[in-house]
Design an enzyme around this catalytic site. Sequence first.
Site, PDB file in Angstrom:
ATOM      1  N   CYS B 150       0.824  -1.206   0.000  1.00 11.87           N
ATOM      2  CA  CYS B 150       0.000   0.000   0.000  1.00 11.87           C
ATOM      3  C   CYS B 150       0.865   1.266   0.000  1.00 11.87           C
ATOM      4  O   CYS B 150       0.619   2.211  -0.760  1.00 11.87           O
ATOM      5  CB  CYS B 150      -0.933  -0.008   1.203  1.00 11.87           C
ATOM      6  N   HIS B 242      -2.461   6.336   4.325  1.00 10.02           N
ATOM      7  CA  HIS B 242      -1.011   6.489   4.432  1.00 10.02           C
ATOM      8  C   HIS B 242      -0.608   7.845   3.857  1.00 10.02           C
ATOM      9  O   HIS B 242      -1.046   8.240   2.771  1.00 10.02           O
ATOM     10  CB  HIS B 242      -0.297   5.385   3.659  1.00 10.02           C
TER      11      HIS B 242
HETATM   12  N1  LIG Z   1      -3.993  -3.606   5.302  1.00  5.92           N
HETATM   13  C1  LIG Z   1      -3.509  -2.959   4.248  1.00  5.92           C
HETATM   14  O1  LIG Z   1      -3.538  -1.726   4.163  1.00  5.92           O
HETATM   15  C2  LIG Z   1      -2.892  -3.717   3.123  1.00  5.92           C
HETATM   16  C3  LIG Z   1      -2.559  -3.024   1.961  1.00  5.92           C
HETATM   17  C4  LIG Z   1      -1.948  -3.724   0.924  1.00  5.92           C
HETATM   18  C5  LIG Z   1      -1.720  -5.076   1.057  1.00  5.92           C
HETATM   19  N2  LIG Z   1      -2.054  -5.724   2.207  1.00  5.92           N
HETATM   20  C6  LIG Z   1      -1.806  -7.144   2.303  1.00  5.92           C
HETATM   21  O2  LIG Z   1      -3.068  -7.775   2.344  1.00  5.92           O
HETATM   22  C7  LIG Z   1      -2.983  -8.929   3.149  1.00  5.92           C
HETATM   23  C8  LIG Z   1      -4.101  -8.884   4.159  1.00  5.92           C
HETATM   24  O3  LIG Z   1      -3.942  -7.762   4.995  1.00  5.92           O
HETATM   25  P1  LIG Z   1      -5.033  -7.382   6.072  1.00  5.92           P
HETATM   26  O4  LIG Z   1      -4.629  -6.051   6.571  1.00  5.92           O
HETATM   27  O5  LIG Z   1      -6.410  -7.545   5.511  1.00  5.92           O
HETATM   28  O6  LIG Z   1      -4.794  -8.469   7.193  1.00  5.92           O
HETATM   29  P2  LIG Z   1      -5.729  -8.933   8.397  1.00  5.92           P
HETATM   30  O7  LIG Z   1      -6.663  -7.845   8.786  1.00  5.92           O
HETATM   31  O8  LIG Z   1      -4.823  -9.479   9.399  1.00  5.92           O
HETATM   32  O9  LIG Z   1      -6.619 -10.116   7.756  1.00  5.92           O
HETATM   33  C9  LIG Z   1      -6.089 -11.345   7.374  1.00  5.92           C
HETATM   34  C10 LIG Z   1      -7.186 -12.239   6.846  1.00  5.92           C
HETATM   35  O10 LIG Z   1      -6.622 -13.465   6.416  1.00  5.92           O
HETATM   36  C11 LIG Z   1      -7.196 -14.573   7.113  1.00  5.92           C
HETATM   37  N3  LIG Z   1      -6.152 -15.538   7.358  1.00  5.92           N
HETATM   38  C12 LIG Z   1      -5.057 -15.422   8.130  1.00  5.92           C
HETATM   39  N4  LIG Z   1      -4.288 -16.504   8.054  1.00  5.92           N
HETATM   40  C13 LIG Z   1      -4.921 -17.362   7.226  1.00  5.92           C
HETATM   41  C14 LIG Z   1      -4.648 -18.656   6.758  1.00  5.92           C
HETATM   42  N5  LIG Z   1      -3.543 -19.315   7.157  1.00  5.92           N
HETATM   43  N6  LIG Z   1      -5.515 -19.224   5.902  1.00  5.92           N
HETATM   44  C15 LIG Z   1      -6.612 -18.587   5.509  1.00  5.92           C
HETATM   45  N7  LIG Z   1      -6.937 -17.361   5.927  1.00  5.92           N
HETATM   46  C16 LIG Z   1      -6.104 -16.755   6.770  1.00  5.92           C
HETATM   47  C17 LIG Z   1      -7.737 -13.960   8.367  1.00  5.92           C
HETATM   48  O11 LIG Z   1      -8.790 -14.753   8.878  1.00  5.92           O
HETATM   49  P3  LIG Z   1      -9.118 -14.741  10.475  1.00  5.92           P
HETATM   50  O12 LIG Z   1      -9.712 -13.366  10.710  1.00  5.92           O
HETATM   51  O13 LIG Z   1     -10.109 -15.834  10.610  1.00  5.92           O
HETATM   52  O14 LIG Z   1      -7.818 -14.946  11.164  1.00  5.92           O
HETATM   53  C18 LIG Z   1      -8.234 -12.618   7.863  1.00  5.92           C
HETATM   54  O15 LIG Z   1      -9.465 -12.782   7.216  1.00  5.92           O
HETATM   55  C19 LIG Z   1      -1.576  -8.963   3.722  1.00  5.92           C
HETATM   56  O16 LIG Z   1      -0.763  -9.763   2.931  1.00  5.92           O
HETATM   57  C20 LIG Z   1      -1.123  -7.549   3.580  1.00  5.92           C
HETATM   58  O17 LIG Z   1       0.267  -7.452   3.444  1.00  5.92           O
HETATM   59  C21 LIG Z   1      -2.655  -5.053   3.223  1.00  5.92           C
END
Ligand SMILES: NC(=O)c1ccc[n+]([C@@H]2O[C@H](COP(=O)([O-])OP(=O)(O)OC[C@H]3O[C@@H](n4cnc5c(N)ncnc54)[C@H](OP(=O)(O)O)[C@@H]3O)[C@@H](O)[C@H]2O)c1
Lengths: 354, 354, 354, 354
Positions: B150, B242
Amino acid sequence: MRRILKAAILGSTGLVGIEYVRMLSNHPYIKVSYLAGRGSIGKPYGEVVRWQTIGQIPKDIANMEVKPTDPKLMDDVDIVFSPLPQGAAGPVEEEFAKHGFPVISNSPDHRFDADVPLLIPEINPHTIALIDEQKRKRDWKGFILTTPLCAAQGAAIPLAPIYMNFKMDGAFITTVQSLSGAGYPGIPSLDIVDNVLPLGDNYDNKLVKEVSRILNETKRTIDQDNISLGATTHRVATIHGHYAVIYVTFKEDISIEKIRESLDSFSGEPQKLNLPTAPEKPILLTNQDTRPQVYFDRWAGEPPGMSVVVGRLTQINRRTIRLVSVIHNTVRGAAGGGILAAELLVEKGYISKR
Amino acid sequence: MRRILKAAILGSTGLVGIEYVRMLSNHPYIKVSYLAGRGSIGKPYGEVVRWQTIGQIPKDIANMEVKPTDPKLMDDVDIVFSPLPQGAAGPVEEEFAKHGFPVISNSPDHRFDADVPLLIPEINPHTIALIDEQKRKRDWKGFILTTPLCAAQGAAIPLAPIYMNFKMDGAFITTVQSLSGAGYPGIPSLDIVDNVLPLGDNYDNKLVKEVSRILNETKRTIDQDNISLGATTHRVATIHGHYAVIYVTFKEDISIEKIRESLDSFSGEPQKLNLPTAPEKPILLTNQDTRPQVYFDRWAGEPPGMSVVVGRLTQINRRTIRLVSVIHNTVRGAAGGGILAAELLVEKGYISKR
Amino acid sequence: MRRILKAAILGSTGLVGIEYVRMLSNHPYIKVSYLAGRGSIGKPYGEVVRWQTIGQIPKDIANMEVKPTDPKLMDDVDIVFSPLPQGAAGPVEEEFAKHGFPVISNSPDHRFDADVPLLIPEINPHTIALIDEQKRKRDWKGFILTTPLCAAQGAAIPLAPIYMNFKMDGAFITTVQSLSGAGYPGIPSLDIVDNVLPLGDNYDNKLVKEVSRILNETKRTIDQDNISLGATTHRVATIHGHYAVIYVTFKEDISIEKIRESLDSFSGEPQKLNLPTAPEKPILLTNQDTRPQVYFDRWAGEPPGMSVVVGRLTQINRRTIRLVSVIHNTVRGAAGGGILAAELLVEKGYISKR
Amino acid sequence: MRRILKAAILGSTGLVGIEYVRMLSNHPYIKVSYLAGRGSIGKPYGEVVRWQTIGQIPKDIANMEVKPTDPKLMDDVDIVFSPLPQGAAGPVEEEFAKHGFPVISNSPDHRFDADVPLLIPEINPHTIALIDEQKRKRDWKGFILTTPLCAAQGAAIPLAPIYMNFKMDGAFITTVQSLSGAGYPGIPSLDIVDNVLPLGDNYDNKLVKEVSRILNETKRTIDQDNISLGATTHRVATIHGHYAVIYVTFKEDISIEKIRESLDSFSGEPQKLNLPTAPEKPILLTNQDTRPQVYFDRWAGEPPGMSVVVGRLTQINRRTIRLVSVIHNTVRGAAGGGILAAELLVEKGYISKR
Ligand SMILES: NC(=O)c1ccc[n+]([C@@H]2O[C@H](COP(=O)([O-])OP(=O)(O)OC[C@H]3O[C@@H](n4cnc5c(N)ncnc54)[C@H](OP(=O)(O)O)[C@@H]3O)[C@@H](O)[C@H]2O)c1
Ligand SMILES: NC(=O)c1ccc[n+]([C@@H]2O[C@H](COP(=O)([O-])OP(=O)(O)OC[C@H]3O[C@@H](n4cnc5c(N)ncnc54)[C@H](OP(=O)(O)O)[C@@H]3O)[C@@H](O)[C@H]2O)c1
Ligand SMILES: NC(=O)c1ccc[n+]([C@@H]2O[C@H](COP(=O)([O-])OP(=O)(O)OC[C@H]3O[C@@H](n4cnc5c(N)ncnc54)[C@H](OP(=O)(O)O)[C@@H]3O)[C@@H](O)[C@H]2O)c1
Ligand SMILES: NC(=O)c1ccc[n+]([C@@H]2O[C@H](COP(=O)([O-])OP(=O)(O)OC[C@H]3O[C@@H](n4cnc5c(N)ncnc54)[C@H](OP(=O)(O)O)[C@@H]3O)[C@@H](O)[C@H]2O)c1
């Protein structure tokens, strides 16, 4: 043994005022004898002050009465510290200087008067000679000396040794400053929760102007052409402590190790003279890649808050480095810097028992 | 009329997952048909999700059950959005691609596979051709496409038009990022109240690496030698959005007005193709010197959060400018960018009804 | 002169652990001689500890090595302070007690063992007699003594003098607690920015249960029937200091002035015995109607943070009053309370040089 | 079909003003036709307003000019919404009423005039009859109607159905209110970071007084003696949404289930009349023991922010219960409540096309 100097603190109920009170409460030869204020005159200091700092209000000072900001009431005062707000400070400080008081000001009003020092004691101590000219030209018995903008100090202190020793080309500064830097009431809470607040062109330019002047007043080991500075300033929801990220560019290839050494070995007259409020090291270097942090590093040094913590020293390319600094804005950046200036002036004979 | 494509959202209960759900809930031709999760399998989505975004959970989706992250259960799914955490994402995404699914990933795990696009649809749309090579080489029916970090997008989007049109020398970036960028639970609260948290060398380097690649993949109007990037990244107590301050240096004198024009007129294939999730302007310029601000600008554009707001455009010296950007990290920087990528892929024939 | 007692601090890198270190670093007869940890064994304490408190890490302690949590390594230790997390604490503390150590625990695991004191030294000092029974029954040479939940202490300390002297009917408590009360990493930042986080039934009930027991163990001047307590607990984005609003109802008409007197004159054995860590007044009353405040009052008293500040004392109706308290959760509510307990035990002969 | 009513919004650039603008921008029969202000007269609304709410400034309204607060300029205005600050509001509102305008005021200045309704449309709709008396006595063609303090509504709405149906004895309220409740600039940021700010006796008493009056004006199914209320009010660093913990005592044993039913089934004239801004349910009950939360529940209901979320319904003892509420202070607690009041007045014939 040195005789005790009596100090008046103007704006003593303000955020800088309280640091003067705190730091002077165990000073070896400067003693708070007059607490000046505006809104709370006649009331006991301890009842009206917002003590937004560490420690408790010193017991003896808590019972002192807040008094008017009037030179005529300060017969036995030897030195005046003036952390008054911009605008209010200017005329008041002149009046005190006319009345014969040495005035150490943290306010911006006289910072760019041609005959007024803008002092960081470790960097440009020789500029206190301006005081002689000032007294002569203005026909004053007292004088005004100023300390720079807190955020300017957070940049100027690490830049000074670099500028003195290496062929700098420019510095691109981004600050993330604390709320106390704006005084009280200062920044409205609705501007800062879940937000990053830019301070705007005016503030950016002020920072550039002050840092430029201070660097120009260093004693250089090398010739320096003009350097180019840029600044982008902000506040976030931190209480004390200004954070700055600085990219420094050079006219020739540089070595990060030499930069590190120049920062690490930086010290000045306050250290040489062993002034009571001088930190052993004005710059404390950290090697951890998630430090300095505002919360954990703002009170660094001894006296607490007098050292600037510098870290993240990294070579970006052959002619560019990056560093990060944390400065305690109301201590090193204001009251502590003011006390250190006073100590230097005492040492140099500019302040004595009246 | 286009047929409806059925989408599975992996990590649908996460911070990026909820933006997919929100944005797709009124998409013209992509429909959420499968909500995959980990901890809450078997429970109604509406009961388990932390809906930390605007608006209410869409009623129909609230009642859908959270299901396992298993390609074998997704027979009628046409497209898979994968905002899974680093580490978990890699193998899962490969499995889905093997099973024939187009996988749009926001996670870092495959971003630097040589045959995987790292796409910002307005900037490097031609890189989707890597998919052909990927399918061939890996003998997959499906494929993986990734979107950048991001914070890298917040820098790359304003830098792209500059890089494409002017002889850039370098860019020195300082970010002040929001908490949601770290997922949930993410950053401990004790690290962030009254603090500025540096993200450290690793994160800084990641940002530099991603921005470098994206700029390299632009279609330039001029030759570019190597440029030099530096990044210093932080989090503060903001929820979404950000913020980045960027100093850009050039190899020749530049005109701030020409830079402004190139930013203002920037648009790409998504705009040309009129993709449903494409903002009219990927970059919205502001002239106010205290904007952009995270709180007030993160939801800019239409769809909300899809435009990057750029401001503070200032000439520092003849060859240096400063600009500031705000990007909505979970929208333009993740889910919105993923949906836009999907729309481009559909348009280019890479995704269709299975 | 008393001989120096050597103390081990378990969980010494935690939020309570650091307060033990800070407070003991200038204790007259208890000296830190063993720093136990988990993740950082073998490293210098000063390099690994998150020093989220006032002052600097004491120099001599900074260089001490973090060591395993193992009674067999603590031959020359006379007293063990145990701020270990729930679950981890229970078995470890038993092991230490079996090995003959006096264990002062801040953790919840043994708080409701029938033969374990749950001590607030000013309130129920006679309950330390349970230790005799404990040693006998369990056939231990050492023993376990516990201190209550920090938030329970913030309510119990002001309620104790009221309960002892007036016919209370009930108390309805609402707490607004700080983040450090949950340890580190503790509360995710995304739960707390722009939010008020309820702690839920479990925590509410725990608070009620502990306050009930402590009040029951006071020495009353009057008979008390059962009283009825209710609690609603929360966290907000404060670092240290738990705030509580308490409505107290009575079985007969009461006078706010008599309540005030009973609070103001409250003191106990620690004061009588002049224990080194005993604040002169366990309760400091304020009359300002916008105090106590978490930021300004949490470090009240001497030693700092050992007094509970009580204010907003108001009669709601003939049989109901309202009061508000601020307690420093990691000091009075944990480490400071633990040291005070140790001092009482020393005085009463329960701890001596081994 | 109903004719369109033209509305003026006084204080339209304020925190309540913007919610009027937002909510009316798609109202079926009330249309914003005049934006009154103070500091920004003559400037386009979109350029000067701090839009600290959800969504974007409606395009058509962004271009409207901010105009003086002068009844003589509002010839074609049918209804005046007045979210002016305390003190400023009083005389201005009288002037508008004299000029024949129906004035819906959110400000405190006229709330306790004997002939002015203090209206929560679901609770005391019959009090609009005071308007007849007001017009007669004051010989005005227009009139003033007020809405209560936002925090009073957060308590009064859940208490009303309880008071109407059960023999209440008292209610002990603790609020944790948001910053926007104090307007802009409002609370200084230095008072709120890492702090809980008590609002003091004055504010507490105001809340008690308003809730008392509103409960007294309900239509009760049972006789009620005097009840006794207590309030302790605070702000913390939340942007929107007031949180309240309420302990309710009764004169007889009560059943929590009956209380729940009375809350769940609560509705009033706005629901019966199907007013456009009436939420289906003024009270939304939650059973989760960590809800309601300010961040997640303040925008509850449809229109968003018009429902009060109530939870943590718990029996403390036979005659005491506890509940918790979250109200959106600038929506249900101000602008939304004002619009709902206007709709009721229209329905009852008190407002029509002039
Ligand atoms: N947040 C941002 O601004 C952003 C921006 C760009 C890219 N990203 C990328 O996007 C991804 C997700 O980020 P996020 O912020 O949404 O993270 P998050 O809020 O921690 O959510 C993670 C999600 O993945 C699920 N999960 C975790 N481990 C898993 C597994 N082993 N198998 C299947 N599902 C699983 C979780 O389910 P539970 O809730 O059931 O644990 C939850 O639904 C990351 O790779 C991050 O680097 C994020
Ligand atoms: N805060 C920083 O980090 C910092 C750093 C470097 C320099 N400075 C400079 O230091 C000065 C003080 O800043 P601050 O943060 O301490 O401000 P502050 O908290 O707002 O305090 C201002 C003080 O000045 C008093 N005062 C205001 N107007 C006055 C008048 N007309 N006559 C006499 N006394 C008056 C106030 O008294 P009442 O309380 O009775 O109003 C208060 O004691 C400013 O010029 C600022 O630019 C501040
Ligand atoms: N915080 C308060 O206000 C407060 C008040 C009253 C009572 N308490 C109680 O005090 C205890 C400690 O709280 P805290 O806030 O200090 O927690 P914390 O910040 O999370 O610290 C926990 C400490 O225990 C160590 N530790 C964790 N698991 C361990 C294990 N299995 N074996 C050995 N050491 C282990 C940790 O070492 P590493 O850092 O190496 O993981 C750390 O030093 C808890 O039981 C809490 O309920 C806390
Ligand atoms: N905020 C809440 O949650 C809430 C809830 C219930 C009731 N209220 C009440 O609603 C009122 C407004 O509150 P707010 O939060 O919206 O306040 P605010 O954000 O401070 O806004 C005040 C508005 O009134 C204008 N104004 C101020 N003085 C004026 C004058 N003398 N003549 C004409 N216009 C003037 C301001 O214009 P400029 O911007 O040009 O100064 C601004 O538009 C207050 O009475 C408050 O008690 C507020």
